[in-house]
Design an enzyme around this catalytic site. Sequence first.
Site, mmCIF file in Angstrom:
data_model
loop_
_atom_site.group_PDB
_atom_site.id
_atom_site.type_symbol
_atom_site.label_atom_id
_atom_site.label_comp_id
_atom_site.label_asym_id
_atom_site.label_seq_id
_atom_site.Cartn_x
_atom_site.Cartn_y
_atom_site.Cartn_z
ATOM 1 N N HIS A 98 0.823 -1.213 0.000
ATOM 2 C CA HIS A 98 0.000 0.000 0.000
ATOM 3 C C HIS A 98 0.855 1.260 0.000
ATOM 4 O O HIS A 98 1.617 1.493 0.940
ATOM 5 C CB HIS A 98 -0.922 0.007 1.217
ATOM 6 C CG HIS A 98 -1.777 -1.208 1.307
ATOM 7 N ND1 HIS A 98 -2.128 -1.808 2.486
ATOM 8 C CD2 HIS A 98 -2.351 -1.958 0.329
ATOM 9 C CE1 HIS A 98 -2.868 -2.856 2.255
ATOM 10 N NE2 HIS A 98 -3.031 -2.985 0.953
ATOM 11 N N VAL A 99 0.727 2.055 -1.035
ATOM 12 C CA VAL A 99 1.425 3.335 -1.124
ATOM 13 C C VAL A 99 0.410 4.433 -1.414
ATOM 14 O O VAL A 99 -0.582 4.216 -2.111
ATOM 15 C CB VAL A 99 2.511 3.313 -2.220
ATOM 16 C CG1 VAL A 99 3.695 2.477 -1.791
ATOM 17 C CG2 VAL A 99 1.955 2.783 -3.535
#
Length: 591
Positions: free
Chosen positions: A518-519
Site C-alpha cells: 500500500h502506497v
Amino acid sequence: MHYKRPKADVVIVGLGWSGSTMAEELTRAGLNVVAIERGAWRETSTSFPTTRNPDELSGSIRKEILQAPVTETYTVRNKPGETALPLRKYHNLTLGNNVGGAGTHWAGASWRWQPFDHQPYTRIMERYGAKQLVDGLILQDWGVTYDDLEPFYDRFEKIAGTSGTAGVINGVKQPGGNPFEGSRTSPYPTPALERTRANILFAEATTRLGYTPFPVPSAMIGAPYTNALGINLAPCTYCGYCQLYGCGNWSKSSPNICILPVLMQRPNFTVVTESEVVRINTTPDKKTATSVTFVDSDGNIGEQPADIVIVATFTLDNTRLLLLSGIGTPYDAVSGEGVVGRAFTFQTLSWAFMFFENEYLNPFMNTGALATQIDDFNGDNFDHTGLGFIGGAGIQSLCNQGLPIGMSGLVPEGSPKWGKGWKQAFQKAYQNYAQIQGQGTSFAHREQFMDLDPTYKDKFGQPLLRITYDYNENDRRSGRFIRDKCAEIAKEMGAREVTGVSLADQPYSGYTPWDSSHVQGGVVMGENPKTSVQNRYQQNWDIPNLFVIGASSFPNNAGYNPTAAVGATTLWTAKAITDLYLKNPGPLVRL
C-alpha cells in the site's frame, strides 16, 4: 502510425476500481466515456472459470496475473543523495495487468478509514499540539471529512457487497462490531465471514486483555446478494485462492464482477485495452487538458481528445504521468517547495509469528481478508502522551494464508531443512502456525517523495519514476510499540513460540518479505495549493478539467487497506462532476 480518435466527453486513464467506478457514475449520467487501459481484457467466466482448479505455481509463485517489472518498474533509494536502482524482479507493489487492475487479485480488506485519518492535522493539534510530531513529519488534512464521505462509503459497500459487522450506526454502538469506527447510516450489505480457529483464539485472548475484537470487513461476500447495480453475487466458499487470483465464483468483489458487466452494456462507454497513456496534453497556457496520447498494442501512437480528463491509474503511475506531462511543480526536498511527488507514504507493518504445540488451525480453509482485529491501538484511539509518536495500527489475526507451497518454509527455528525430518516438522507446523499482523499508519516526511529518475528509462524512452523512501522516526517508534502489543497477544493466545518483528527497524526495501503493497500520496488533495496538487474534489488546482483519483490523493496512510477509501473519494468526485462541474465548468473551489 499516428491517429486521432473521435472526441469524448470524458477520457479515463486506467480501469481498476477507481476508473470503473467513475465510468459507471458518469455514463449513467449520460456522458460519453472512453477508458484507456494498459492491461488486457479479463472476463470473470472465461478468465477464472470454476471448472479449472486454481494453480498456486502460476498464481502465487510465478505471479502471472501481476504486471511484470519489464512492463514498467520504479527505481528506489532510501535517502536523497543516494543513487536509486530499479526494481527488476517482482516486488511488494503488486500491480494489476488487466482491466480491473489490482482490484482483480486483491486480498479484499474493505475498510472505512476513521474520521481521524481524514483530518490528522486538526485532530493532533487539538489533542497534543505540534510537540507530538517528530522532526520533518508532514501532516495535513484532506479538505474532505469522514462525514462528507459517509454516503459514498455506504454506496461503495453496496456496490461491492462488503461483508462485516457494523460497529456504530447513527451514533449508537453495535454489539460485535468495531466501537472505534465512524458512525454509519446502515449496516454492511452482507454478514461477516465465518471465524477460523486462530480468529477465535485471538478474540478470546484480546477480550481477556480488555480489548474489543471484531471481524474485519471484507470483499468476500458473506451471503447471496444483489448489488446496487443489479448484479448477483455468491457467498464465499473459503477456497483460499484469493490474493493474487481472480475469483470465478462471483464471491470476491472486484471491478470485473461488480461493475464491468453493467458498464459494458452501455452504448456510451468504450474501453481501449492494451494501450498505455504516455502523456496528458494541455493548451499552451496549461490551463486546460485537451487529450491524452497513448501507444497501442501495435506500437501506433493514438490521441484521445476529451472535455474532461480523469487519471485513475496506480498511485505511483498517477504521479509519474503528471511529471511526464509537465503538469504542476515537482516537489523539491531541499527547498520544500513544489507539490507533485510530495507527501509519499507507505505502511508500517509489525508482526508476531507463532507456533502452537497441539492445535488444529486448518489454514487451508481461508479467504482473502479473513481476520479478526482490535482497533484499540489504531489511529488516535488511545492516548499517545509520552509515547513520542502519532498513529498506530489495527492488530489482527490474519488467516489469508494456507496454500501448501507458500507455507512450506514456515517451520520452527532449528527444524531439519530436508528429508523425513523436514516433512514431519512441516506436517505439524502447518496446523500450528499462525500470525498476528499490525497494519500501521504512515505519515509523510520531507525526505519521502517521488520524482523522475535521471538515469533509467522505460521502453518508450521516458524516465522511470524514482522513489526516495525510508521509514521515519515516527514509523520506527510506532512499529516497535505495535510489535510488542502483537507479541503480548500471541502469548495470551497460548502460543509456544512467539517472534515479534517491526519491519520499520530495518531500511525500506521493495523485496522485504511480509511487507505491505500500500502506497499513497504524490498527487494529494487538500485545502492549500502550496501543499496539495488538487482541491477537496480531486480537481487539479490549475487545470479545472483534470481530475486525478485514487490513493495518490491521500496525504497519509491509515492503519487500514485503502480500497474502500479510494471508492468513496471516487464517488465523491463523480458527484461533484455531475452535480457541480457540468453545470458550471471551472474550479470547484475558489480561493
